[in-house]
Scaffold this active site. Structure first.
Site, PDB file in Angstrom:
ATOM      1  N   ASP A 173       0.854  -1.183   0.000  1.00 14.97           N
ATOM      2  CA  ASP A 173       0.000   0.000   0.000  1.00 14.97           C
ATOM      3  C   ASP A 173       0.896   1.241   0.000  1.00 14.97           C
ATOM      4  OD1 ASP A 173      -3.084   0.740   1.144  1.00 14.97           O
ATOM      5  OD2 ASP A 173      -1.493   2.175   1.648  1.00 14.97           O
ATOM      6  N   HIS A 220      -4.973  14.436  -8.575  1.00 15.56           N
ATOM      7  CA  HIS A 220      -5.332  13.050  -8.869  1.00 15.56           C
ATOM      8  C   HIS A 220      -4.576  12.486 -10.070  1.00 15.56           C
ATOM      9  CE1 HIS A 220      -8.385   9.801  -8.512  1.00 15.56           C
ATOM     10  NE2 HIS A 220      -8.419  10.257  -7.277  1.00 15.56           N
ATOM     11  N   ASP A 231      -2.385   9.191 -10.323  1.00 10.88           N
ATOM     12  CA  ASP A 231      -2.506   8.081 -11.293  1.00 10.88           C
ATOM     13  C   ASP A 231      -1.138   7.721 -11.870  1.00 10.88           C
ATOM     14  OD1 ASP A 231      -5.192   8.121 -10.842  1.00 10.88           O
ATOM     15  OD2 ASP A 231      -5.763   8.933 -12.797  1.00 10.88           O
ATOM     16  N   GLU A 233      -5.211   2.070  -3.945  1.00 14.57           N
ATOM     17  CA  GLU A 233      -3.764   2.281  -3.951  1.00 14.57           C
ATOM     18  C   GLU A 233      -3.066   1.107  -3.282  1.00 14.57           C
ATOM     19  OE1 GLU A 233      -5.245   2.409  -0.915  1.00 14.57           O
ATOM     20  OE2 GLU A 233      -3.571   3.555  -0.070  1.00 14.57           O
TER      21      GLU A 233
HETATM   22  N1  LIG Z   1      -4.942   9.130  -7.994  1.00 14.33           N
HETATM   23  C1  LIG Z   1      -5.613   8.066  -7.565  1.00 14.33           C
HETATM   24  N2  LIG Z   1      -5.864   7.943  -6.253  1.00 14.33           N
HETATM   25  C2  LIG Z   1      -6.503   6.846  -5.816  1.00 14.33           C
HETATM   26  C3  LIG Z   1      -6.942   5.847  -6.712  1.00 14.33           C
HETATM   27  N3  LIG Z   1      -7.545   4.883  -5.985  1.00 14.33           N
HETATM   28  C4  LIG Z   1      -7.495   5.268  -4.687  1.00 14.33           C
HETATM   29  N4  LIG Z   1      -6.874   6.456  -4.572  1.00 14.33           N
HETATM   30  C5  LIG Z   1      -6.654   7.254  -3.380  1.00 14.33           C
HETATM   31  O1  LIG Z   1      -5.822   6.612  -2.454  1.00 14.33           O
HETATM   32  C6  LIG Z   1      -6.038   7.255  -1.179  1.00 14.33           C
HETATM   33  C7  LIG Z   1      -5.937   6.216  -0.095  1.00 14.33           C
HETATM   34  O2  LIG Z   1      -5.963   6.893   1.109  1.00 14.33           O
HETATM   35  P1  LIG Z   1      -5.987   6.182   2.513  1.00 14.33           P
HETATM   36  O3  LIG Z   1      -6.652   4.848   2.409  1.00 14.33           O
HETATM   37  O4  LIG Z   1      -6.530   7.169   3.497  1.00 14.33           O
HETATM   38  O5  LIG Z   1      -4.488   5.846   2.842  1.00 14.33           O
HETATM   39  P2  LIG Z   1      -3.181   6.741   2.795  1.00 14.33           P
HETATM   40  O6  LIG Z   1      -3.456   8.193   2.647  1.00 14.33           O
HETATM   41  O7  LIG Z   1      -2.303   6.140   1.740  1.00 14.33           O
HETATM   42  O8  LIG Z   1      -2.572   6.488   4.205  1.00 14.33           O
HETATM   43  P3  LIG Z   1      -1.757   5.245   4.718  1.00 14.33           P
HETATM   44  O9  LIG Z   1      -2.163   4.071   3.887  1.00 14.33           O
HETATM   45  O10 LIG Z   1      -2.172   5.090   6.137  1.00 14.33           O
HETATM   46  O11 LIG Z   1      -0.308   5.567   4.583  1.00 14.33           O
HETATM   47  C8  LIG Z   1      -7.374   7.949  -1.266  1.00 14.33           C
HETATM   48  O12 LIG Z   1      -7.194   9.339  -1.255  1.00 14.33           O
HETATM   49  C9  LIG Z   1      -7.920   7.506  -2.614  1.00 14.33           C
HETATM   50  O13 LIG Z   1      -8.687   8.523  -3.248  1.00 14.33           O
HETATM   51  C10 LIG Z   1      -6.691   6.034  -8.111  1.00 14.33           C
HETATM   52  O14 LIG Z   1      -7.042   5.237  -8.964  1.00 14.33           O
HETATM   53  N5  LIG Z   1      -6.017   7.165  -8.483  1.00 14.33           N
END
Ligand SMILES: Nc1nc2c(ncn2[C@@H]2O[C@H](COP(=O)(O)OP(=O)(O)OP(=O)(O)O)[C@@H](O)[C@H]2O)c(=O)[nH]1
Length: 306
Positions: free
Chosen positions: A173, A186, A190, A217
């Site tokens: 992750d 965003h 990506d 992610e």
């Molecule tokens: N750009 C982009 N962002 C994504 C995609 N899928 C998920 N995300 C983002 O990934 C982020 C995941 O955030 P969190 O689950 O809070 O985790 P984090 O901020 O990485 O924090 P930790 O995992 O605790 O380090 C969210 O802001 C989602 O919007 C995608 O396809 N593209």
């Protein structure tokens, strides 16, 4: 880049019949042939032709039996089969089509018609293959998607129950990815996902390994028949270091100035008390541990037989 010529397999016990059909395709197809059903099955499984032209009356195993066997095997089930036969009666034609053949052509053949039919069926096969591929691919990263991940993990788990080899799952992750999106937008997010996907692909050396986008992610790697935990850690470490080496700036991360990842690894000898879900849970627990211990690290749970 020039695409390879479609590969067709002609199965007939009469060499003159094979030559007649081969003449129609040799210029722009790769033509393979077999004069018995058993040989046809061997070639189909190894050469994976795009289409098979199959006679019914063959010595030993007849064409119907060959078709039934092709359709019962996972590897060959999707190869289109066209019967080319002197048996022109409705009962035989119905039987051939019911066995899964896509077409039924009676001899004497009309060469231009055979050519067009074969071309059409190869085009249809390619379109089906593209759809199948799309259905199991993640559109953003090009890695396997969650569906393919789940299917593969289920199959590998079943295989490892029989082989008693160790199966490994890595869940990883991106650290502080929400902040990354908030800071850089965003689209840059990506790009970051795509770059990390490439790192993961490069870190896995075996063709049987599978890298997938597991969630937003989050990525998952299935590593069949793994060695000792140190080998598994080496793969995870290649990923962790590879992501660091990308040097993607992340100014709002409290972990590092660049994007980092946390990895949870579960490696185990599968038993009937386990399940694919349990393996995911174990890897997920380790991922949680890696996050809570400060991120940008690997945590591993190893349950292997004594
Ligand atoms: N750009 C982009 N962002 C994504 C995609 N899928 C998920 N995300 C983002 O990934 C982020 C995941 O955030 P969190 O689950 O809070 O985790 P984090 O901020 O990485 O924090 P930790 O995992 O605790 O380090 C969210 O802001 C989602 O919007 C995608 O396809 N593209």
């Amino acid at each position: 880049m020039q695409l390879p010529h479609p590969r067709i397999l002609i199965v007939d016990d009469e060499i003159t019949n094979i030559e007649l059909i081969a003449d129609l395709f040799e210029a722009d197809h790769e033509v393979l042939f077999a004069t018995t059903g058993a040989r046809a099955l061997e070639i189909a499984a190894t050469a994976m032709p795009d289409l098979i032209l199959l006679d019914v009356m063959l010595p030993g195993m007849d064409g119907f039996e060959v078709c039934a066997r092709l359709k019962s095997e996972r590897l060959t089930v999707d190869i289109p089969v066209i019967f080319v036969t002197g048996m022109g009666d409705v009962v035989a034609e119905t039987r051939g089509l019911a066995l899964g053949a896509v077409d039924y052509i009676t001899k004497p053949i009309n060469p231009p018609v055979v050519r067009v039919r074969v071309t059409n069926h190869i085009e249809l096969k390619k379109a089906r293959d593209r759809l199948t591929q799309l259905a199991v691919t993640d559109g953003l990263t090009g890695l396997a998607n969650r569906r393919r991940f789940d299917e593969t993990l289920g199959l590998e788990f079943a295989r490892h129950l029989r082989s008693h080899a160790d199966l490994t799952l890595i869940l990883l992750d991106i650290d502080h990815f929400k902040l990354f999106n908030d800071t850089y937008g965003h689209l840059r997010g990506d790009d970051c996902l795509r770059a990390i996907a490439r790192v993961i692909e490069r870190a896995m050396y075996r063709v049987t390994d599978l890298a997938a986008r597991y969630g937003g992610e989050e990525f998952g790697c299935i590593l069949p028949e793994t060695g000792p935990p140190s080998d598994v850690i080496a793969v995870a470490e290649r990923i962790r270091q590879g992501v660091i080496a990308l040097e993607i700036p992340h100014q709002t991360s409290s972990t590092a100035a660049h994007v980092t990842v946390s990895l949870g690894v579960a490696t185990q000898r599968c038993t009937s008390d386990d399940s694919p879900e349990l393996l995911i849970t174990r890897a997920d627990e380790q991922l949680y541990l890696a996050k809570s211990q400060g991120r940008n690290q690997i945590c591993l749970a190893s349950v292997t037989a004594m």
